[in-house]
Motif scaffolding. Structure first.
Motif, PDB file in Angstrom:
ATOM      1  N   CYS A 126      50.358  -5.560   0.016  1.00 58.18           N
ATOM      2  CA  CYS A 126      51.449  -5.336  -0.937  1.00 58.18           C
ATOM      3  C   CYS A 126      50.883  -4.512  -2.077  1.00 58.18           C
ATOM      4  CB  CYS A 126      51.955  -6.682  -1.461  1.00 58.18           C
ATOM      5  SG  CYS A 126      52.836  -6.548  -3.038  1.00 58.18           S
ATOM      6  N   TYR A 127      51.467  -3.331  -2.301  1.00 57.94           N
ATOM      7  CA  TYR A 127      50.979  -2.522  -3.425  1.00 57.94           C
ATOM      8  C   TYR A 127      51.898  -2.616  -4.635  1.00 57.94           C
ATOM      9  CZ  TYR A 127      54.317   1.066  -1.804  1.00 57.94           C
ATOM     10  OH  TYR A 127      55.457   1.727  -1.416  1.00 57.94           O
ATOM     11  N   ASN A 128      53.077  -3.171  -4.425  1.00 57.44           N
ATOM     12  CA  ASN A 128      54.030  -3.258  -5.532  1.00 57.44           C
ATOM     13  C   ASN A 128      54.333  -4.716  -5.857  1.00 57.44           C
ATOM     14  OD1 ASN A 128      55.905  -2.628  -7.503  1.00 57.44           O
ATOM     15  ND2 ASN A 128      57.443  -1.802  -6.099  1.00 57.44           N
ATOM     16  N   SER A 129      53.267  -5.435  -6.244  1.00 58.47           N
ATOM     17  CA  SER A 129      53.462  -6.824  -6.668  1.00 58.47           C
ATOM     18  C   SER A 129      54.264  -6.847  -7.959  1.00 58.47           C
ATOM     19  CB  SER A 129      52.111  -7.501  -6.889  1.00 58.47           C
ATOM     20  OG  SER A 129      51.411  -6.862  -7.941  1.00 58.47           O
ATOM     21  N   GLU A 130      54.261  -5.699  -8.641  1.00 58.37           N
ATOM     22  CA  GLU A 130      54.978  -5.589  -9.913  1.00 58.37           C
ATOM     23  C   GLU A 130      56.490  -5.577  -9.695  1.00 58.37           C
ATOM     24  OE1 GLU A 130      52.778  -3.432  -8.682  1.00 58.37           O
ATOM     25  OE2 GLU A 130      51.073  -3.249 -10.031  1.00 58.37           O
ATOM     26  N   GLY A 131      56.915  -5.237  -8.478  1.00 58.17           N
ATOM     27  CA  GLY A 131      58.349  -5.073  -8.222  1.00 58.17           C
ATOM     28  C   GLY A 131      58.917  -3.944  -9.067  1.00 58.17           C
ATOM     29  N   GLY A 144      54.713   1.756 -13.292  1.00 58.19           N
ATOM     30  CA  GLY A 144      54.963   0.326 -13.112  1.00 58.19           C
ATOM     31  C   GLY A 144      54.286  -0.220 -11.869  1.00 58.19           C
ATOM     32  N   GLN A 145      54.274   0.572 -10.803  1.00 61.69           N
ATOM     33  CA  GLN A 145      53.672   0.102  -9.555  1.00 61.69           C
ATOM     34  C   GLN A 145      52.143   0.049  -9.630  1.00 61.69           C
ATOM     35  OE1 GLN A 145      55.845   1.484  -5.806  1.00 61.69           O
ATOM     36  NE2 GLN A 145      56.550   2.971  -7.293  1.00 61.69           N
ATOM     37  N   MET A 146      51.589   0.617 -10.702  1.00 62.77           N
ATOM     38  CA  MET A 146      50.137   0.597 -10.873  1.00 62.77           C
ATOM     39  C   MET A 146      49.718  -0.314 -12.026  1.00 62.77           C
ATOM     40  SD  MET A 146      49.058   4.520 -10.052  1.00 62.77           S
ATOM     41  CE  MET A 146      49.754   5.210 -11.533  1.00 62.77           C
ATOM     42  N   ARG A 147      50.664  -1.063 -12.570  1.00 64.69           N
ATOM     43  CA  ARG A 147      50.395  -1.823 -13.789  1.00 64.69           C
ATOM     44  C   ARG A 147      49.358  -2.928 -13.549  1.00 64.69           C
ATOM     45  NH1 ARG A 147      55.421  -3.549 -15.004  1.00 64.69           N
ATOM     46  NH2 ARG A 147      55.981  -1.465 -15.701  1.00 64.69           N
ATOM     47  N   ARG A 191      45.439  -6.272  -9.974  1.00 60.63           N
ATOM     48  CA  ARG A 191      45.411  -6.748  -8.601  1.00 60.63           C
ATOM     49  C   ARG A 191      46.810  -6.866  -8.042  1.00 60.63           C
ATOM     50  NH1 ARG A 191      41.000 -11.512  -9.257  1.00 60.63           N
ATOM     51  NH2 ARG A 191      39.142 -10.263  -8.853  1.00 60.63           N
ATOM     52  N   ASP A 192      46.962  -6.432  -6.773  1.00 62.92           N
ATOM     53  CA  ASP A 192      48.166  -6.778  -6.023  1.00 62.92           C
ATOM     54  C   ASP A 192      47.735  -7.871  -5.047  1.00 62.92           C
ATOM     55  OD1 ASP A 192      50.323  -4.801  -6.913  1.00 62.92           O
ATOM     56  OD2 ASP A 192      48.624  -3.482  -6.550  1.00 62.92           O
ATOM     57  N   TRP A 193      48.225  -7.858  -3.805  1.00 65.93           N
ATOM     58  CA  TRP A 193      47.785  -8.929  -2.921  1.00 65.93           C
ATOM     59  C   TRP A 193      47.925  -8.574  -1.449  1.00 65.93           C
ATOM     60  CZ3 TRP A 193      51.935 -10.880  -6.373  1.00 65.93           C
ATOM     61  CH2 TRP A 193      53.220 -10.709  -5.841  1.00 65.93           C
ATOM     62  N   LYS A 213      44.002  -3.531  -6.898  1.00 65.94           N
ATOM     63  CA  LYS A 213      45.006  -2.473  -7.074  1.00 65.94           C
ATOM     64  C   LYS A 213      45.524  -1.683  -5.862  1.00 65.94           C
ATOM     65  CE  LYS A 213      45.509   0.411 -11.188  1.00 65.94           C
ATOM     66  NZ  LYS A 213      45.994  -0.468 -12.203  1.00 65.94           N
ATOM     67  N   ASN A 214      46.774  -1.854  -5.584  1.00 70.23           N
ATOM     68  CA  ASN A 214      47.507  -1.018  -4.628  1.00 70.23           C
ATOM     69  C   ASN A 214      46.807  -0.815  -3.280  1.00 70.23           C
ATOM     70  OD1 ASN A 214      48.803  -0.734  -7.156  1.00 70.23           O
ATOM     71  ND2 ASN A 214      49.825   1.089  -6.421  1.00 70.23           N
ATOM     72  N   PRO A 215      46.537  -1.917  -2.578  1.00 70.11           N
ATOM     73  CA  PRO A 215      45.876  -1.792  -1.269  1.00 70.11           C
ATOM     74  C   PRO A 215      46.790  -1.086  -0.267  1.00 70.11           C
ATOM     75  CG  PRO A 215      46.748  -3.995  -1.534  1.00 70.11           C
ATOM     76  CD  PRO A 215      46.958  -3.298  -2.856  1.00 70.11           C
TER      77      PRO A 215
HETATM   78 CA    CA Z   1      50.449  -2.330  -7.797  1.00 72.60          CA
END
Ligand code: CA
Ligand code: CUK
Ligand code: CUA
Length: 640
Positions: free
Chosen positions: A256-261, A267-270, A273-275, A324-326
């Protein structure tokens, strides 16, 4: 070292420019010092060049010789799948899937339109991830599955005929991206990630103003590999990118690279860590059995909620924080690890699959305890592949390199030992996305060939205008060092490929008359009392006309027929030829009608005879010395 100098040196060493460009990638840096190391021994420029030359000889497949491997390339936004021979990298066939094909009539014939179903209205697709069905962790050669990111579909190709026979649209999601298969005991499920988070229900009630307050999510999807029906869906937190499955049949994992939604780039790089989202397949099936599921809208597919609630995990999922953004998610062929590729982080995260049971039983205070290594590999790691000898090969998009690294050594390093887990970095040309080693997704990974799918080719080929081909490079990984041996230009835009030994794929040479591929066509003929192998007849059914004809090189056995202006005409052609490779075509001039009819196949196509007059039809697959003469005429009688 300047390009000019290397070229001169290459010529001195008796290498062609093309050959030397292969070598220069590896040796560019080290040759400046006059020597390179290979397998621990110091090599001279000459011995290195000779070693590369030797690998290049291995890629040479002479006239009349056959390749050792089948390679299946996704066609990206061309929507098709391509079959290549490896190591020659020669294109053997194209399999139209999400596109239309003027040659075979894919998207035009009734048989292909039946496969395309409701999605026949879409003329485009975006195919990324081709995967071969498996039994007991080995490719079984039955099917190849592929995603369509553009129109949220999953397709199946029958490898015995190399035609797409099923396409399924996944409901209530947008953009099927990561796609992988169950490996053991056999491919029961095709797992596919829907990438984008959308409002649920997505009925127009959510606009830009109330987006933030609305319910929205995406889902992890399982498709039954035999029926191609959607078996279930799991709602997740964040989004879903790539996925893979383990060798126990229990766990699937997705990045998941957009844990930020978020909906914008920043925002998608904020988050730092993602997961990786881990799915417990038996638990998902249990939940469905117990009735713990919902459905969305008209869809009957059971939907299990895998989101955290008030910080508490759902039974079916765990979220393992990774940098970050795997992007890529790859299972090592020994079945021990899931490897998540960092993309915006220079690292890969190694997840121990044998720790996942404890993770799901909440034995760990921190989900990251399942991570047993996090090697730093270089800039922009996207995808990892394996040689079956304990090494990973990871593409570094930003560095334009493939890095070979040892997994166990990376784990020892993580535990504090001073070991250099990096074995080699090889320049590739340029900006690689996926890479793929022979048999790597199976327990039989054989560490012979590595294909690197480079997104940019820049100056590697003759210029062809502003749009450049991509560059799929072939690397010999059978020895201690990677050796670049071949450049292969490709048209937009293979993301990925898969290689199987040639003995793992068994194809038919002529069609079986009972093949389910044209079962509907046979049923229509049967209702008309037609023997497809014999009859040449026109059946009128109101304004619908069905024209049945057989063909045998070099004739259609019906060379004229008459219809009325405005009739809806369906032409059925059965190819009586039994001889391998004698394919006929049927093209009705000025009607947009074209199709392939291979030996013992029946194909059909429908069009409206809207213009009065005489129209020729002809065979458009070269079949005989008298192929040009293989033609007939349709007379369309004016309406008034
Ligand atoms: Ca991200
Ligand atoms: S994705 Cu394209 S390079 Cu669709 Cu597998 Cu990574
Ligand atoms: Cu039949 Cu050409």
């Amino acid at each position: 070292m300047s390009d000019k100098k290397t070229t001169i040196e290459a010529e001195k060493a008796g290498l062609s420019r093309r050959g030397f460009l292969g070598a220069t990638a590896v040796t560019g840096a080290t040759l400046a010092a006059g020597a390179a190391t290979m397998g621990g021994t110091v090599m001279t420029r000459e011995s290195w060049a000779a070693a590369v030359k030797e690998s290049q000889l291995k890629t040479h497949v002479g006239p009349g010789e056959l390749d050792e491997y089948y390679g299946f390339w996704s066609g990206g936004h061309s929507g098709e799948v391509r079959v290549l021979g490896v190591p020659s990298m020669r294109e053997l066939m194209r399999i139209p899937v999400f596109n239309t094909c003027s040659a075979t009539g894919w998207g035009l014939t009734n048989e292909s339109r039946e496969v395309l179903g409701d999605s026949v209205k879409f003329l485009n697709g975006d195919a990324h991830h081709p995967h071969i069905s498996m039994t007991d962790g080995k490719y079984d050669g039955k099917y190849l599955f592929i995603n369509d990111k553009a129109n949220s579909r999953v397709a199946r190709i029958r490898l015995d005929i190399m035609k797409c026979d099923k396409i399924t649209t996944i409901p209530n999601v947008q953009s099927i991206h990561g796609l992988r298969l169950q490996k053991v005991p056999h491919t029961k499920y095709v797992f596919c990630n829907a990438e984008f988070i959308i409002p649920q229900p997505n009925d127009g009630s959510v606009n830009f103003e109330n987006w933030d307050k609305s319910e929205k999510f995406t889902m992890f999807n399982a498709v039954d590999a035999e029926t191609m029906e959607v078996a279930w869906q799991v709602i997740v937190d964040g989004n879903l990118d790539n996925c893979d499955m383990c060798y126990t049949g229990k766990y699937a994992a997705s990045t998941c690279y957009n844990s930020e939604g978020a909906t914008d780039l920043a925002g998608q790089m904020r988050n730092e860590r993602d997961w990786v989202t881990v799915f417990n397949i038996p638990r998902i099936e249990e939940e469905i059995k117990k009735g713990n599921f919902t459905t969305i809208g008209d869809s009957k597919v059971p939907v299990v909620d895998g989101r955290k609630k008030d910080g508490k995990n759902a039974r079916v999922t765990r979220y393992v924080p990774v940098p970050k953004n795997p992007h890529g998610l790859n299972t090592s062929p020994d079945g021990k690890y899931f490897i998540a590729n960092g993309k915006l982080s220079p690292t890969c995260s190694i997840i121990a699959i044998d720790k996942l049971e404890d993770l799901f039983n909440d034995k760990f205070a921190d989900e990251r305890e399942v991570i047993v290594g996090e090697p730093e590999l270089g800039l922009g790691p996207l995808h990892t592949t394996f040689d079956g000898r304990g090494n990973g090969y990871t593409t570094l998009f930003i560095d334009s390199q493939v890095v070979k690294w040892n997994i166990e050594e990376a784990i020892r390093f993580y535990n504090g030992e001073k070991v250099n887990y990096i074995k080699q970095k090889l320049d590739v040309h340029y900006q690689p996305g996926h890479n793929h080693a022979s048999l790597t997704e199976s327990s039989e990974a054989d560490g012979k060939w590595l294909v690197v799918l480079s997104k940019f080719s820049k100056d590697r080929f003759l210029p062809v205008g502003p749009l450049h081909p991509e560059n799929d490079q072939l690397i010999d990984i059978s020895g201690d060092e990677m050796k670049l041996v071949h450049d292969g230009p490709t048209f937009a835009e293979p993301h990925d490929c898969i290689m199987a030994r040639r003995d793992q794929i068994q194809t038919k040479k002529v069609w079986d008359r009972n093949d389910p591929y044209f079962a509907t066509t046979r049923a229509i003929a049967e209702k008309d009392g037609i023997d497809l192998m014999k009859d040449n007849k026109v059946i009128r059914d109101g304004k619908k006309v069905r024209v049945y004809m057989t063909s045998a090189a070099p004739t259609f056995n019906l060379t004229e027929f008459e219809v009325n202006q405005g009739d809806e005409v369906t032409v059925f052609v059965t190819n009586l030829d039994m001889i391998e490779d004698v394919t006929h075509g049927f093209c009705m001039v000025n009607h947009g009608v074209s199709m392939e009819i291979s030996p013992q196949q029946t194909s059909s196509i429908t069009f409206v005879a809207d213009k009065p007059g005489m129209f020729w039809y002809y065979c458009n697959w070269f079949c005989h010395a008298l192929h040009m003469e293989m033609a007939g005429r349709m007379y369309v009688k004016p309406a008034n």
